[in-house]
Design an enzyme around this catalytic site. Structure first.
Site, short mmCIF file in Angstrom:
data_model
loop_
_atom_site.label_atom_id
_atom_site.label_comp_id
_atom_site.label_asym_id
_atom_site.label_seq_id
_atom_site.Cartn_x
_atom_site.Cartn_y
_atom_site.Cartn_z
N SER A 88 25.70 17.18 -6.85
CA SER A 88 25.31 15.77 -6.69
C SER A 88 25.38 15.28 -5.26
O SER A 88 24.87 14.19 -4.96
CB SER A 88 26.10 14.83 -7.61
OG SER A 88 27.47 14.76 -7.26
N GLU A 89 26.00 16.03 -4.33
CA GLU A 89 26.07 15.55 -2.94
C GLU A 89 24.68 15.37 -2.34
O GLU A 89 24.42 14.37 -1.67
CB GLU A 89 26.88 16.53 -2.08
CG GLU A 89 28.39 16.40 -2.27
CD GLU A 89 29.16 17.22 -1.25
OE1 GLU A 89 28.62 18.23 -0.75
OE2 GLU A 89 30.30 16.85 -0.95
N ARG A 111 29.30 22.96 -0.99
CA ARG A 111 28.97 21.56 -1.26
C ARG A 111 29.15 21.32 -2.75
O ARG A 111 29.01 22.24 -3.57
CB ARG A 111 27.55 21.21 -0.82
CG ARG A 111 26.47 21.93 -1.59
CD ARG A 111 25.08 21.39 -1.25
NE ARG A 111 24.05 22.16 -1.92
CZ ARG A 111 23.67 21.96 -3.18
NH1 ARG A 111 24.25 21.01 -3.90
NH2 ARG A 111 22.72 22.69 -3.73
N GLU A 128 10.08 22.49 -12.88
CA GLU A 128 10.02 23.15 -11.57
C GLU A 128 8.87 24.15 -11.53
O GLU A 128 8.16 24.27 -10.52
CB GLU A 128 11.34 23.85 -11.27
CG GLU A 128 12.51 22.93 -11.01
CD GLU A 128 13.75 23.72 -10.63
OE1 GLU A 128 13.70 24.45 -9.62
OE2 GLU A 128 14.76 23.62 -11.34
N SER A 162 10.92 17.06 -10.08
CA SER A 162 10.52 17.66 -11.35
C SER A 162 10.69 16.70 -12.52
O SER A 162 10.13 16.92 -13.60
CB SER A 162 11.33 18.94 -11.61
OG SER A 162 12.71 18.65 -11.71
N HIS A 163 11.46 15.62 -12.33
CA HIS A 163 11.63 14.61 -13.38
C HIS A 163 11.18 13.23 -12.89
O HIS A 163 11.53 12.21 -13.49
CB HIS A 163 13.09 14.55 -13.82
CG HIS A 163 13.53 15.77 -14.55
ND1 HIS A 163 13.87 16.94 -13.91
CD2 HIS A 163 13.67 16.02 -15.88
CE1 HIS A 163 14.20 17.85 -14.80
NE2 HIS A 163 14.09 17.32 -16.00
N SER A 180 13.54 13.13 -19.36
CA SER A 180 14.21 12.66 -18.15
C SER A 180 15.40 13.54 -17.77
O SER A 180 15.86 14.37 -18.55
CB SER A 180 14.67 11.21 -18.32
OG SER A 180 15.47 11.07 -19.47
N ALA A 181 15.91 13.34 -16.56
CA ALA A 181 17.07 14.08 -16.07
C ALA A 181 18.33 13.56 -16.74
O ALA A 181 18.52 12.35 -16.90
CB ALA A 181 17.17 13.93 -14.55
N THR A 189 14.68 24.94 -22.74
CA THR A 189 15.38 25.00 -21.45
C THR A 189 16.78 24.42 -21.60
O THR A 189 17.66 24.69 -20.79
CB THR A 189 14.62 24.23 -20.37
OG1 THR A 189 14.38 22.89 -20.82
CG2 THR A 189 13.30 24.91 -20.03
N HIS A 217 23.14 37.08 -20.47
CA HIS A 217 23.70 36.72 -21.78
C HIS A 217 24.55 35.46 -21.72
O HIS A 217 24.70 34.75 -22.72
CB HIS A 217 24.52 37.89 -22.34
CG HIS A 217 25.77 38.18 -21.56
ND1 HIS A 217 25.76 38.91 -20.39
CD2 HIS A 217 27.06 37.83 -21.79
CE1 HIS A 217 27.00 39.01 -19.93
NE2 HIS A 217 27.80 38.37 -20.75
N ASP A 222 23.94 18.75 -13.53
CA ASP A 222 22.93 18.69 -14.59
C ASP A 222 22.00 19.86 -14.36
O ASP A 222 21.34 19.93 -13.32
CB ASP A 222 22.18 17.35 -14.51
CG ASP A 222 20.90 17.32 -15.33
OD1 ASP A 222 20.70 18.21 -16.17
OD2 ASP A 222 20.09 16.39 -15.12
#
EC number: 1.5.1.49
Length: 341
Positions: A308-309, A305, A188, A47-48, A122-123, A160, A229, A178
């Site tokens: 970031s893994e 998990r 997405e 998506s980025h 960017s991400a 977003t 909320h 993130d």
């Protein structure tokens, strides 16, 4: 359906750089954006990734972004840094400011960096990863275009509004998350639309305010915050600290100056970095070991998990196997580049 096109990471970078330069973007910006997109694709953050190249090119061609603006770094106080992106794209501004942020945090213990007047696409995990790899705890916040309704509402008011946090992880792999404060990143939903897929219930409402699983209707209506909320409150926090706090635009203000070219929105970005070695008390190794124990205990539970893994696993695969680009997207990018121009 045509088979995906497989590219090495080096080929991804060249494709991005050449396409942007052919569109008229300055070399330094083109290289910085190419690095940003390549990192996203390497971690399977599509998506980025290459999909975003279309929007970057659109903003270059429309004249929305300054093609050759060089970011200017200034120090407001020893702990507060500013980068004026001068109406240019964010990746080069981030690369300009983050090394100074790292140095200031290591000297003082805590530092902040505000990036102003940039087009950000960017991400955020990639923006803070250098600081975390340098041993710092780091946060990053940015405001997006107005496309998210507050909890209970149906009219877009918020962006977003993603934020990221990173902690120096064990084995040299930082703990970084993130995510958008909306139920899903707008990118997405755009990818779902391009792929002819439905979106899950609860992500968005259509223009009529009714819940929808149609990505086109979602993009024409309003995305929803995650967690009701709670996500709405976090989104407002990001609006405040990456907008008025640093003297930059809210998402509503960003949308008001948008030209509709499909490229990145105009706004600011806030970084905060803390050096555990300076900021904390007691033995640093012991404190870092406590954090590592927390990660280990979490992973010891079946089904758990860490954030970031999956990205690190994807990164290893991409270095060896390259990435697969959908044939239709590759053809679209080829048409944008030197061969198609």
């Amino acid at each position: 359906m045509d088979e995906p096109v497989r590219l090495s990471l080096a080929e991804v970078h060249v494709l991005c750089r050449d396409t942007l330069v052919a569109a008229g973007l300055g070399e330094e910006h083109a290289q910085a954006i190419a690095r940003s997109i390549t990192r996203a694709e390497a971690d399977e953050c599509h998506s980025h990734g290459l999909y975003r190249l279309i929007g970057y090119v659109a903003s270059v061609r429309s004249g929305k972004a300054e093609r050759h603006a060089l970011p200017a770094l200034a120090r407001a106080t020893p702990a507060v840094l500013r980068v004026d992106a001068k109406h240019g794209f964010a990746p080069l501004a981030v690369e300009t400011g983050v090394p100074a942020l790292i140095a200031a945090a290591k000297e003082i213990g805590i530092a902040a960096l505000a990036i102003h007047d940039c087009y950000h696409f960017s991400a955020l995990w990639a923006d803070i990863e250098p600081a975390v790899e340098a041993g710092l705890a780091a946060w990053c916040f940015t405001v997006g275009q107005c496309c998210v309704a507050p909890a209970g509402g149906t009219t877009p008011l918020l962006g977003t509004n993603p934020f990221a946090f990173g902690w120096p992880g064990p084995s040299g792999r930082p703990f970084i998350f993130d995510f958008a404060t909306s139920a899903a990143a707008r990118g997405e939903i755009e990818l779902k639309r391009r792929g002819g897929e439905k979106i899950p219930p609860g992500w968005a409402v259509g223009p009529d305010g009714a819940p929808t699983t149609d990505p086109a209707a979602a993009l024409a209506g309003a995305l929803l915050p995650f967690g009701g909320h709670k996500g709405s409150a976090l989104s407002m926090m990001v609006e405040l600290i990456a907008g008025p706090l640093i003297g930059d635009l809210t998402s509503r203000q960003s949308k008001a100056v948008e030209n509709g070219d499909g490229g990145p929105p105009l706004g600011g970005e806030l970084f905060i970095a803390i050096d555990p070695a300076v900021f904390g008390t007691g033995n640093l190794s012991s404190r870092l070991a406590d954090a590592d124990e927390l990660f280990a205990l979490a992973k010891a539970q079946p089904g758990v998990r860490l954030p970031s893994e999956r990205r690190y696993q994807a990164r290893e695969r991409s270095r060896t196997n390259g990435i697969a680009v959908p044939a239709a997207l590759f053809a679209e990018l080829q048409a944008l580049g030197p061969r198609g121009s």
